[in-house]
Structure formats: structure tokens, C-alpha cells
Design an enzyme around this catalytic site. Structure first.
Site, PDB file in Angstrom:
ATOM      1  CG  ASP A  64      -0.211  -0.184   2.539  1.00 39.73           C
ATOM      2  OD1 ASP A  64       1.019  -0.336   2.512  1.00 39.73           O
ATOM      3  OD2 ASP A  64      -0.866  -0.207   3.600  1.00 39.73           O
ATOM      4  CG  HIS A  65       3.444   2.470   3.008  1.00 35.96           C
ATOM      5  ND1 HIS A  65       2.500   1.653   3.582  1.00 35.96           N
ATOM      6  CD2 HIS A  65       3.757   3.393   3.951  1.00 35.96           C
ATOM      7  CE1 HIS A  65       2.255   2.076   4.817  1.00 35.96           C
ATOM      8  NE2 HIS A  65       3.004   3.118   5.058  1.00 35.96           N
ATOM      9  CG  ASP A 119       2.259   1.659   9.309  1.00 31.94           C
ATOM     10  OD1 ASP A 119       2.809   1.983   8.240  1.00 31.94           O
ATOM     11  OD2 ASP A 119       1.519   2.427   9.960  1.00 31.94           O
ATOM     12  NE  ARG A 379       3.221   9.781  12.119  1.00 27.83           N
ATOM     13  CZ  ARG A 379       3.533   8.487  12.156  1.00 27.83           C
ATOM     14  NH1 ARG A 379       4.005   7.889  11.092  1.00 27.83           N
ATOM     15  NH2 ARG A 379       3.399   7.818  13.268  1.00 27.83           N
ATOM     16  CB  SER A 535       7.077   6.127  11.022  1.00 27.84           C
ATOM     17  OG  SER A 535       8.439   5.833  10.878  1.00 27.84           O
ATOM     18  NE  ARG A 537       9.551   6.216   8.299  1.00 29.86           N
ATOM     19  CZ  ARG A 537       9.146   7.373   7.803  1.00 29.86           C
ATOM     20  NH1 ARG A 537      10.018   8.311   7.487  1.00 29.86           N
ATOM     21  NH2 ARG A 537       7.877   7.614   7.585  1.00 29.86           N
TER      22      ARG A 537
HETATM   23  C1  MIC Z   1       4.212   6.566   8.141  1.00 30.93           C
HETATM   24  O1  MIC Z   1       3.030   6.909   8.240  1.00 30.93           O
HETATM   25  O2  MIC Z   1       5.154   7.305   8.457  1.00 30.93           O
HETATM   26  C2  MIC Z   1       4.526   5.168   7.665  1.00 30.93           C
HETATM   27  C3  MIC Z   1       5.154   5.282   6.354  1.00 30.93           C
HETATM   28  O3  MIC Z   1       3.344   4.431   7.503  1.00 30.93           O
HETATM   29  C4  MIC Z   1       5.435   4.523   8.708  1.00 30.93           C
HETATM   30  C5  MIC Z   1       6.029   3.258   8.314  1.00 30.93           C
HETATM   31  C6  MIC Z   1       7.191   3.397   7.381  1.00 30.93           C
HETATM   32  O4  MIC Z   1       8.029   4.270   7.577  1.00 30.93           O
HETATM   33  O5  MIC Z   1       7.248   2.596   6.475  1.00 30.93           O
HETATM   34  C7  MIC Z   1       4.790   4.284  10.064  1.00 30.93           C
HETATM   35  O6  MIC Z   1       3.927   5.056  10.442  1.00 30.93           O
HETATM   36  O7  MIC Z   1       5.209   3.389  10.825  1.00 30.93           O
HETATM   37 FE1  SF4 Z   2       0.015   4.925   5.024  1.00 28.43          FE
HETATM   38 FE2  SF4 Z   2       1.345   5.668   7.230  1.00 28.43          FE
HETATM   39 FE3  SF4 Z   2      -0.105   7.428   5.842  1.00 28.43          FE
HETATM   40 FE4  SF4 Z   2      -1.326   5.564   7.206  1.00 28.43          FE
HETATM   41  S1  SF4 Z   2      -0.069   7.177   8.046  1.00 28.43           S
HETATM   42  S2  SF4 Z   2      -1.803   6.190   5.113  1.00 28.43           S
HETATM   43  S3  SF4 Z   2       0.045   3.835   6.972  1.00 28.43           S
HETATM   44  S4  SF4 Z   2       1.727   6.357   5.137  1.00 28.43           S
END
Ligand code: MIC
Ligand code: SF4
Length: 642
Positions: A64-65, A119, A379, A535, A537
Site C-alpha cells: 500500500d505504501h 507500521d 502527520r 513512524s 520505521r
Molecule cells: C508513516 O506513516 O510514516 C509510515 C510510512 O506508515 C510509517 C512506516 C514506514 O516508515 O514505512 C509508520 O507510520 O510506521
Molecule cells: Fe500509510 Fe502511514 Fe499514511 Fe497511514 S499514516 S496512510 S500507513 S503512510
């Protein structure tokens, strides 16, 4: 003494430890989820463990990313994840099927179960009474292999919701209010439990918006009771058997209480560049906007989309605004298409995107320079949209749609009567985009497909007794993992190529950091409070490891990032006296004497600033297990040694 709902689920899943706040507990994990931006690394680590099949009740791999395939890298990663999933007993949600958290809530979540996801927004599952937590990919890989997941036992915050929301005020405004009250570091070490008569006025998608964005509080997770509303949601998803009623005991004891009177709330917005920088839309006033993005795992349910379509119906998006809409799942998109709401959105001028994270993670739709973007996301960190000087406001779908029409930030209460949204009794069920894994027999002949962009995972080294290194970087409070390891369309395709990723480490704060680190042969990072928020990550730890970072010294850490640093063999230390932060400048030569002895046995360590001659006391808040992992130079070494 009675138990809270979270405590009940923890008790049922407790493998080791005692439920004493702050003490480490080990939990059995029933379900896992991964997404593709963290999944490649998680599955590389899982493959390195040599386990034939996952040991969980259910594991799902979502794509999905990284759906923008601008080169072979992302498609290769998808193929790699698909091949591991099919071989190892994991369901595979194909690209186009939707955002992991939305799909998991619709199709797989079960009240009372534990869910661990690579995630940070995995707590979305708390909307149906799951104990759902985010973690680094390695922790998720361990859980897939049947391993225990360790966290410090959280304290429990009761958020009592009273009354009912007024027209045009949304679930998003509830969580923005909680963020205003608690701040982005207010939830660290805590679980947020929602209760009160206001709970029964909220549908499952509304509850999930609230638990989803609990991640921005830094909370371990957030949870709602599982009640008649949960039951009806699951029945409408054709999953009535998944239902169990769950709530806190009447005499449950909470560590903190917050009361929110729903009818007193107004439409709110989080202003640039932090989710807790909240004001009412009325107070901010009619600022001009350039872009509106609707979607993300926070606000992309059918309920949200129907509200947006009703507001847009018969209107045209203002000439100064670009409006994009990404419905959260194939189920949502199909149902919108079938009932005509999608046509209303398109007719109004919305740019319909695929069901994926998209603009939320900077995968396209970056705003114009100095642009003002209203987003229904969770975010708004600086630079996350892909435009360094853009300002992102986080708002409800109602505020977003009303503003897209007017061309300026709009309080939707000025639109008159709120359209009534009638939710269908049944959702449209078609799981044809979820691939079932191979049988054990078929699996033995399946090969895992590695693309050329997949590079090996960096390994730490066993801890020596003295670390002498430069303060290679000094940063302030609330540094996010988006600062440490940015995402976005240009960088995300390299999530399985740490050497390449390292060129962008801390790019938002200091573009010279990677070269400086290489020149110095690594070093120590100095940070402020809530370092590593955001996140899950693990790249925000793996990349500094690759660049030679040995320790991070801060005023305080965010939970997941601290765990990721330990897993990578980087020592997380905090100042005993936060004022000592001022006594270190970037480039000072620092010395951690007897550090492996301290990590072995002590709760403090001594830091000598060789440049100034001053000595300070640092704290080491570590479990026995974390100490052993650090001594071994990270989780992979620790597991190999054991
Ligand atoms: C995000 O919203 O920052 C992400 C991308 O979903 C991350 C995960 C990632 O960095 O792949 C998260 O929230 O954990
Ligand atoms: Fe995707 Fe992270 Fe954004 Fe949710 S917050 S839509 S999991 S990138």
C-alpha cells in the site's frame, strides 16, 4: 480490584513479566501485519531466521505504501514480499486492495486479539477492541516466528467521552482535541482507553480514526470497548463470528483521566508542522489554500467518503485548489462507484487516486512551493509532503471538502444543514485481491524472488568497553523518524537498500550529516525530548547503524524508536539532568568509559566531554533482555548467539 479493557487483554496474552507499569512484559501475538515500505526488511529478517511457516493465527502482508512504480525497485519488492508470503503461510493483499489498517479493520481484525504491525498506525485495530501495536520490522518478524513481543507495561489513561458530537464536528476533532490536551509526547508509555456514554454514539470507522491517530500521542496503543456497534460492523462485513463483547470492569482503576464533552467540540485543525499544534478552524480564520488531500488510514472509510461526496455533490472545486481523494480500500472504492458517490466526486473535479497511502507518505501530490495543503491525514511533519516549505494542516473530511469548494479554510458549520449519511446494511464483500498462501506441500518448491535492489541488512558489532567518538549531530526536541530517515517518492523505493538510503539520513535537518559521519567513521547523536517520535520505521536506526552511529543521547525517547535502536545495537542514553544537554556542542569529542560494564549491570553511565573536560551522568533505562541485545551488537547477533 477490577481491570481495564487493555489490562484484560494483556493479562490473557502475558507470556512473562508482571503487569507493573514500566516493567518489561512479554506478550503473545495473535496476528501480524506488514506493509511494503517496512515489509521488505521484515521479510529479509524473517528469511534469515530460517523458519518454514509463520506461527501466528493470522499474518497479512499488505502492499500500500510503495505503489508508485517509477523504476523496477518497488515492483521487485512487491514480488519479493508476495513470494515470501505465499511460501511462509502469510496472506498477501495485492496492490490496489487498500491501505493495510483500513483493510485489516474491515476483513481481519478480531476484538480481544493482539495485533503487531510494522507500521505505527496499527492501533487502528483498537477501534474494534483489539490490542493493536506498531513495532519495527524485526520485532514483527520475531512475532511471525512465534516469538514474544516485549514492551514496558504501560499506564492506562481513561478518556471519558460524554454526550454527542454536534453537526459538522467529527471523530477527527475528538482526537485532535486529545492531542491538544496531551501533546505529541503525552502518550509515551501509556495506553489510551476510551469509555463513557459518548462511545456508543460513534461508529467503528469513527472509533478507528481516533485509535489510529493515537499514534501521534506517542501512545503504545488506544482502544475502544467491543459492543453492539462493533457487533453490527462485523456482521455487516459478514464476520459476525469474530465478535466478542469486551469492556473494562466497573471498578477498573486508571492512572489518569481526561473528560471530553463531545457537544462542546468545534471543527479543529492541527497547524504546521506538528499534529498537536491544534486550534479551532474558526480561530485560524479563512486562510487561502492550494491543495486538499482526502484519504489515508485516518479518514478513508466509506462513512468518510460518503460525507465528502455529499458535500461535493453539484459543486466545483475552487480554481485555486487541487483536490485529491484516495478511498481507503477496494471495498470502499467499489461501493462508492456502485452508489454513484464516486461520480459526484469526479464531477466536482476531484482527482481520484488509487486506494493506497499516496500523498500521506509523499508518494506524489506534493504541494506547490510555500503551498498550503489541508489533509485528512495524521502527520504534518515538515517536509513529509515532499515540498520542503509547504505548510500542512490536518483536518476532518468535512473541513477538507468544505474548504476545497470555497478555496479557503472553511468551518463546515457555515454550510448550513449537514447532509444525512445513510450507511448500507451490508458492505460489499469480495476478497479476491487477498491471495491465500501455498499449502505446505506447494510451498517447498516455491522460490523467494530477490530483486537487484535488495541489499543485505547491516549488522552491529559486540559492544566494546570504551566508545570515543564525535558528537556528529545535535538536534532539538520532537525529532521525528521522518527527520532521521525521510520517506517520499524519491527515497522510499530504497527501503531495502540501506547503503543508498544512507545518503538521505537527516536530510531535513542537515544534508551534510551522511558525509560527515562517513568522514568521522561514525559518532554519537545528541537529541532533545521525544527523540524518534512518529513512524515505526526501523530504517531510522538501521541507517545510522550503517553510518557508524554508536549511541544516541537525548532528553527522552519515543517507544518504538528506542526499541529499534536497541535491536540495531545502538545504545539509547538519556541525560540524568536534562540541562546537561546544553553542555555538549556538535563536534565535541565524547567518551563513554566502561560502557559495556554499565550496559551489563548499571542504570547509569558516565560521559566525558573531552572537548570541555566536563563529566555528566547518563541514564540507561533497559530491561535485562535489552542489555544482552546491546552487548551482542543488536538483535540479529543476539539471536544468532543464542
Ligand atoms: C508513516 O506513516 O510514516 C509510515 C510510512 O506508515 C510509517 C512506516 C514506514 O516508515 O514505512 C509508520 O507510520 O510506521
Ligand atoms: Fe500509510 Fe502511514 Fe499514511 Fe497511514 S499514516 S496512510 S500507513 S503512510
Amino acid at each position: 480490584m477490577g481491570l481495564t479493557l487493555a489490562q484484560k487483554i494483556i493479562k490473557e496474552h502475558l507470556v512473562c513479566g508482571e503487569m507493573i507499569p514500566g516493567k518489561e512484559i512479554g506478550l503473545r501475538i495473535d496476528q501480524t501485519l506488514t506493509q511494503d515500505a517496512t515489509g521488505t526488511m521484515a521479510y529479509l529478517q524473517f528469511e534469515a531466521m530460517n523458519i518454514d511457516r509463520v506461527k501466528t493465527e493470522l499474518s497479512v502482508a499488505y502492499i500500500d505504501h510503495n505503489t508508485l512504480q517509477n523504476g523496477f525497485e518497488n515492483a521487485d519488492d512487491h514480488r519479493f514480499i508476495q513470494s515470501v508470503a505465499q511460501k511462509r503461510g502469510i496472506r498477501f493483499s495485492r496492490p490496489g486492495n487498500g491501505i493495510c489498517h483500513q483493510v485489516h479493520l474491515e476483513r481481519f481484525g478480531i476484538p480481544g486479539k493482539t495485533l503487531l504491525g510494522s507500521d505505527s498506525h496499527t492501533p487502528t485495530g483498537g477501534g474494534i477492541g483489539m490490542l493493536a501495536m506498531g513495532a519495527g520490522g524485526l520485532d514483527v518478524a520475531v512475532a511471525m516466528g512465534g516469538g514474544t513481543y516485549y514492551i514496558p507495561m504501560p499506564t492506562i489513561v481513561k478518556v471519558e467521552l460524554k454526550g454527542k458530537l454536534s453537526p459538522w464536528v467529527a471523530a477527527k476533532d475528538i482526537i485532535l482535541e486529545v492531542l491538544r490536551i496531551m501533546s505529541v509526547k503525552g502518550g509515551v508509555g501509556k495506553i489510551i482507553e476510551y469509555c463513557g456514554d459518548g462511545v456508543k454514539t460513534l461508529s467503528v470507522p469513527e472509533r478507528a480514526t481516533i485509535t489510529n491517530m493515537g499514534a501521534e500521542l506517542g501512545a503504545t496503543t488506544s482502544i475502544f470497548p467491543s459492543d453492539e456497534i462493533t457487533k453490527n460492523f462485523l456482521a455487516a462485513q459478514n464476520r459476525a463470528d469474530a465478535y466478542t463483547p469486551l469492556s473494562a470492569d466497573d471498578d477498573a482503576v486508571y492512572d489518569e483521566t481526561i473528560v471530553i464533552e463531545l457537544d462542546k467540540l468545534a471543527p479543529l485543525a492541527a497547524m504546521p508542522h506538528m499534529p498537536d499544534n491544534v486550534k479551532s478552524v474558526e480561530e485560524i480564520g479563512k486562510i487561502d489554500i492550494d491543495q486538499v488531500c482526502i484519504g489515508s488510514c485516518t479518514n478513508s472509510s466509506l462513512f468518510d467518503m460518503l460525507k465528502v461526496a455529499a458535500i461535493l455533490k453539484g459543486k466545483t472545486v475552487a480554481p485555486n485548489v487541487s483536490l485529491s481523494i484516495a478511498p481507503g480500500s477496494k471495498q470502499v472504492l467499489t461501493m462508492l462507484a456502485e452508489n454513484g458517490a464516486l461520480a459526484d466526486m469526479i464531477a466536482a473535479g476531484a482527482r481520484i487516486l488509487e486506494s493506497a497511502c499516496g500523498p500521506c507518505i509523499g508518494m506524489g501530490q506534493s504541494p506547490n512551493s510555500k503551498g498550503v495543503s489541508l489533509r485528512t491525514f495524521n502527520r504534518n511533519f515538515e517536509g513529509r509532503s515532499g515540498t520542503a516549505d509547504a505548510g500542512v494542516y490536518l483536518v476532518s473530511p468535512e473541513v477538507a471538502a468544505a474548504s476545497a469548494i470555497n478555496g479557503y479554510l472553511t468551518d463546515p458549520r457555515t454550510l448550513g444543514e449537514m447532509p444525512e449519511i445513510i450507511m448500507p446494511e451490508k458492505f460489499l464483500i469480495n476478497d479476491n485481491m487477498v491471495l491465500m498462501p501455498d499449502s505446505c506441500e506447494e510451498a517447498s518448491s516455491r522460490t523467494v524472488l530477490y530483486g537487484p535492489n535488495i541489499k543485505s541488512v547491516p549488522l552491529g558489532r559486540a559492544l566494546e568497553n570504551t566508545i570515543e567518538a564525535k558528537a556528529v549531530l545535535k538536534v532539538g526536541d520532537n525529532i521525528t523518524t521522518d527527520h532521521i530517515m525521510p520517506a517520499g517518492a524519491k527515497i522510499l523505493p530504497y527501503r531495502s537498500n540501506v547503503p543508498y538510503l544512507s545518503k538521505f539520513c537527516f536530510g531535513v535537518c542537515d544534508t551534510e550529516f551522511p558525509d560527515r559521519c562517513k568522514k568521522e567513521g561514525g559518532g554519537i547523536i545528541i537529541g532533545g525530548a521525544n527523540y524518534g517520535q512518529g513512524s515505526s520505521r526501523e530504517h531510522a536506526a538501521l541507517v545510522p547503524l550503517y553510518l557508524g552511529v554508536r549511541a544516541v543521547i537525548t532528553k527522552s525517547f519515543a517507544r518504538m524508536h528506542k526499541a529499534n535502536l536497541i535491536n540495531s545495537g545502538i545504545i539509547p542514553l538519556t541525560f540524568k539532568n536534562p540541562d546537561d544537554y546544553e553542555k555538549i556542542s556538535q563536534s565535541d569529542i565524547l567518551m563513554l568509559k566502561n560502557i559495556s560494564d554499565a550496559v551489563k549491570n548499571e542504570n547509569t553511565a558516565v560521559l566525558l566531554n573531552k572537548t570541555t573536560g566536563e563529566e555528566f551522568i547518563l541514564e540507561l533505562e533497559l530491561s535485562e533482555r535489552a542489555r544482552n541485545i546491546l552487548l551482542a551488537g543488536g538483535m540479529l547477533n543476539y539471536t544468532a548467539n543464542n
